[in-house]
Write a protein that holds these residues in place. Structure first.
Motif, PDB file in Angstrom:
ATOM      1  N   THR A 169     -11.032   6.038  -3.823  1.00  0.00           N
ATOM      2  CA  THR A 169     -10.777   4.812  -2.815  1.00  0.00           C
ATOM      3  C   THR A 169     -11.853   4.027  -2.763  1.00  0.00           C
ATOM      4  O   THR A 169     -11.533   2.767  -2.827  1.00  0.00           O
ATOM      5  CB  THR A 169     -10.129   5.392  -1.321  1.00  0.00           C
ATOM      6  N   GLN A 172       0.789  -1.156   0.025  1.00  0.00           N
ATOM      7  CA  GLN A 172       0.129  -0.010  -0.133  1.00  0.00           C
ATOM      8  C   GLN A 172       0.801   1.172  -0.258  1.00  0.00           C
ATOM      9  O   GLN A 172       0.570   2.065  -1.047  1.00  0.00           O
ATOM     10  CB  GLN A 172      -0.886  -0.162   1.188  1.00  0.00           C
ATOM     11  N   ASN A 194      -0.279   4.235  -2.727  1.00  0.00           N
ATOM     12  CA  ASN A 194      -0.261   5.385  -1.996  1.00  0.00           C
ATOM     13  C   ASN A 194       0.624   6.647  -3.107  1.00  0.00           C
ATOM     14  O   ASN A 194       0.493   7.522  -3.087  1.00  0.00           O
ATOM     15  CB  ASN A 194       0.366   5.794  -0.721  1.00  0.00           C
ATOM     16  N   THR A 202     -11.948  -0.039  -4.179  1.00  0.00           N
ATOM     17  CA  THR A 202     -11.778  -1.086  -2.984  1.00  0.00           C
ATOM     18  C   THR A 202     -13.005  -1.782  -3.216  1.00  0.00           C
ATOM     19  O   THR A 202     -12.815  -3.076  -3.258  1.00  0.00           O
ATOM     20  CB  THR A 202     -11.556  -0.444  -1.554  1.00  0.00           C
ATOM     21  N   ASP A 248      -7.645   0.162  -1.249  1.00  0.00           N
ATOM     22  CA  ASP A 248      -6.946   0.137  -0.025  1.00  0.00           C
ATOM     23  C   ASP A 248      -6.784  -1.421   0.297  1.00  0.00           C
ATOM     24  O   ASP A 248      -7.608  -2.150   0.480  1.00  0.00           O
ATOM     25  CB  ASP A 248      -7.869   0.433   1.049  1.00  0.00           C
TER      26      ASP A 248
END
Length: 168
Positions: free
Chosen positions: A135, A13, A18, A139, A26
């Motif tokens: 995000t 991650q 990131n 996800t 995530d």
């Protein structure tokens, strides 16, 4: 395999997701949800606690230590319970749709993390809401796509009887 992914998820991650300009899922939430869906609520809670503590101390650690651990423990517990299905009157259970269980677990984990960051004062609400839609979309999509594959594989392994010793 999932335990290895759970160990590597905080590192992946930070190093890959990131830093990408287009955002991404995530991975820590997904690892916890997938482990909870394949193993149950206890494994999900323990995995959430362990992965959350790893994510809390992985640089750049900028928030309250334990926040992610608490959120992911709750997420793992909820996802594990969603996996078990609903109880029916005659003592039977009805399996829930793995696509919906994966998507719901991923959404719950992502939303709970944003809510906890705002509630504990680690992020202002505008900053938390700015990154949340992308995000959440990444996800939930990945959680919904991979969860049925994991659960189908798990059920096929459980369906085969294991014989420790055969009598002759």
């Amino acid at each position: 395999m999932l335990v290895l992914f759970l160990i590597l998820a905080p590192l992946l991650q930070v190093l890959l997701i990131n830093r990408s300009p287009w955002g991404g899922p995530d991975l820590v939430v997904l690892a916890v949800v997938w482990l909870a869906l394949s193993r149950g609520p206890v494994w999900g809670c323990v995995a959430g606690l362990a992965a959350g503590l790893a994510a809390d101390v992985t640089p750049p650690a900028d928030g309250t230590v334990g926040r992610t651990a608490l959120v992911l423990a709750v997420t793992g517990l909820l996802a594990g319970h969603w996996r078990e299905g609903a109880a029916l009157p005659e003592g039977r259970t009805r399996e829930r749709n793995p696509l919906l269980a994966g998507a719901a677990g991923a959404a719950a984990g992502t939303l709970l993390q944003a809510g906890a960051a705002v509630a504990l004062g680690d992020e202002p609400w505008r900053a938390a809401l700015a990154a949340l839609p992308w995000t959440l979309a990444w996800t939930v999509a990945l959680g919904a796509l991979v969860s049925p594959v994991l659960l189908r594989r798990r059920h096929s392994v459980e369906a085969e009887p294991r014989v420790a010793m055969r009598r002759v």
